[in-house]
Write a protein that holds these residues in place. Structure first.
Motif, PDB file in Angstrom:
ATOM      1  N   TYR A 117      -4.009 -45.375  25.071  1.00  0.00           N
ATOM      2  CA  TYR A 117      -5.306 -45.607  24.433  1.00  0.00           C
ATOM      3  C   TYR A 117      -6.212 -46.588  25.169  1.00  0.00           C
ATOM      4  N   ILE A 166      -9.134 -39.406  24.618  1.00  0.00           N
ATOM      5  CA  ILE A 166      -7.678 -39.437  24.570  1.00  0.00           C
ATOM      6  C   ILE A 166      -7.165 -38.003  24.655  1.00  0.00           C
ATOM      7  N   ILE A 196      -3.993 -36.695  24.063  1.00  0.00           N
ATOM      8  CA  ILE A 196      -2.630 -36.685  23.553  1.00  0.00           C
ATOM      9  C   ILE A 196      -2.478 -35.508  22.588  1.00  0.00           C
ATOM     10  N   GLU A 206      -0.837 -36.012  17.888  1.00  0.00           N
ATOM     11  CA  GLU A 206      -0.542 -37.443  17.970  1.00  0.00           C
ATOM     12  C   GLU A 206       0.662 -37.890  17.142  1.00  0.00           C
ATOM     13  N   ASP A 207       0.775 -37.441  15.893  1.00  0.00           N
ATOM     14  CA  ASP A 207       1.902 -37.867  15.060  1.00  0.00           C
ATOM     15  C   ASP A 207       3.231 -37.485  15.700  1.00  0.00           C
ATOM     16  N   PHE A 256       3.710 -36.726  18.850  1.00  0.00           N
ATOM     17  CA  PHE A 256       3.804 -37.433  20.134  1.00  0.00           C
ATOM     18  C   PHE A 256       4.475 -38.795  19.937  1.00  0.00           C
ATOM     19  N   TRP A 257       3.970 -39.584  18.955  1.00  0.00           N
ATOM     20  CA  TRP A 257       4.498 -40.935  18.777  1.00  0.00           C
ATOM     21  C   TRP A 257       5.887 -40.931  18.163  1.00  0.00           C
ATOM     22  N   SER A 270       3.569 -35.966  27.241  1.00  0.00           N
ATOM     23  CA  SER A 270       2.667 -34.925  26.728  1.00  0.00           C
ATOM     24  C   SER A 270       3.247 -33.533  26.943  1.00  0.00           C
TER      25      SER A 270
END
Length: 264
Positions: free
Chosen positions: A156, A189, A191, A194-195, A197-198, A257
């Motif tokens: 980020y 961004i 990505i 996202e959810d 990914f993290w 990714s």
């Protein structure tokens, strides 16, 4: 100083000036300060910035800060927990702000995560952290220091370490060195999901000595279901072009990714 809040108040005038020089507050902007403490930075911020929103958690500091700065028309003191503060709401009618903070060592990671969530209205941050935390943030892929926080910030923010600060700059002095760094939020961004990914990155680093394959095999919840639908962790990693024996610390943002895209 309250041990509960992990407070070490910045006193050194040269360090204060270096932080102000790095931030360069402007008369046409709003500056958010987390943890004004006894007001060492606050006084200069008020004299240079158009508006200063100070967020302080320790109620014992309210009288001191109010007495010093309460009469300043461009100063607004918010007694609140930065971990629960909606910065986008507090800076209204401004729609964006920059931030400066001497972050408590014991909750610095949690606050950084909170600030990233608030990136819609924050453009840049000049923050002081424990030097070891800054080293972890800056750790590139392949470094043993690299962890979840490294990937989070890299995804980020553009980062720049500015300078180190010796323990003697604080009262009482901490047992560790600090570092000041600049974080600028990336305008775009890239990505995927996202959810997911993290969740994947978090699981990948859950046991750093284990391979990415072994960690992902231990996944639960949604991640486990998504992996299963795609043939399991080994199939997903092969589709992503990531060797099964790699460890999380060696992976780049692009490789993380690719793993997530292989689950789409």
């Amino acid at each position: 100083m309250s041990k509960r809040f992990g407070q070490h108040f910045l006193r050194d005038k040269r360090t204060i000036q270096r932080i102000i020089d790095a931030l360069q507050p402007r008369a046409d902007e709003t500056i958010v300060e987390i943890g004004p403490g006894t007001g060492a930075l606050t006084a200069q911020l008020i004299s240079q910035a158009g508006r200063v929103i100070a967020v302080e958690f320790d109620n014992k500091l309210t009288p001191l800060l109010t007495e010093q700065f309460g009469s300043s028309p461009n100063f607004n003191l918010i007694m609140a927990d930065a971990l629960a503060t909606d910065f986008c709401r507090e800076i209204l009618p401004a729609t964006s702000a920059r931030l400066v903070a001497n972050l408590p060592y014991n909750i610095s990671t949690a606050i950084l995560q909170r600030l990233i969530e608030q990136r819609a209205c924050l453009t840049e941050m000049v923050v002081m952290l424990q030097r070891e935390v800054v080293e972890r943030i800056m750790a590139p892929a392949g470094s043993s220091e690299r962890g979840f926080l490294s990937v989070l910030i890299e995804a980020y923010c553009e980062t720049e370490k500015l300078f180190d600060v010796a323990p003697g700059a604080f009262r009482p002095p901490p047992k560790v060195w600090s570092s000041v760094m600049r974080l600028r939020f990336r305008p775009q961004i890239s990505i995927p999901r996202e959810d997911l990914f993290w969740e994947t990155v978090s699981k990948g680093f859950s046991q750093k000595r284990k391979t990415i394959l072994n960690n992902l095999r231990q996944a639960s919840g949604e991640l486990a279901e998504v992996l299963k639908r795609n043939g399991g962790a080994s199939i997903v990693l092969c589709k992503a072009g990531v060797e099964l024996q790699r460890r999380a610390e060696t992976l780049t943002i692009d490789e993380w990714s690719r793993i997530v895209r292989a689950m789409e």
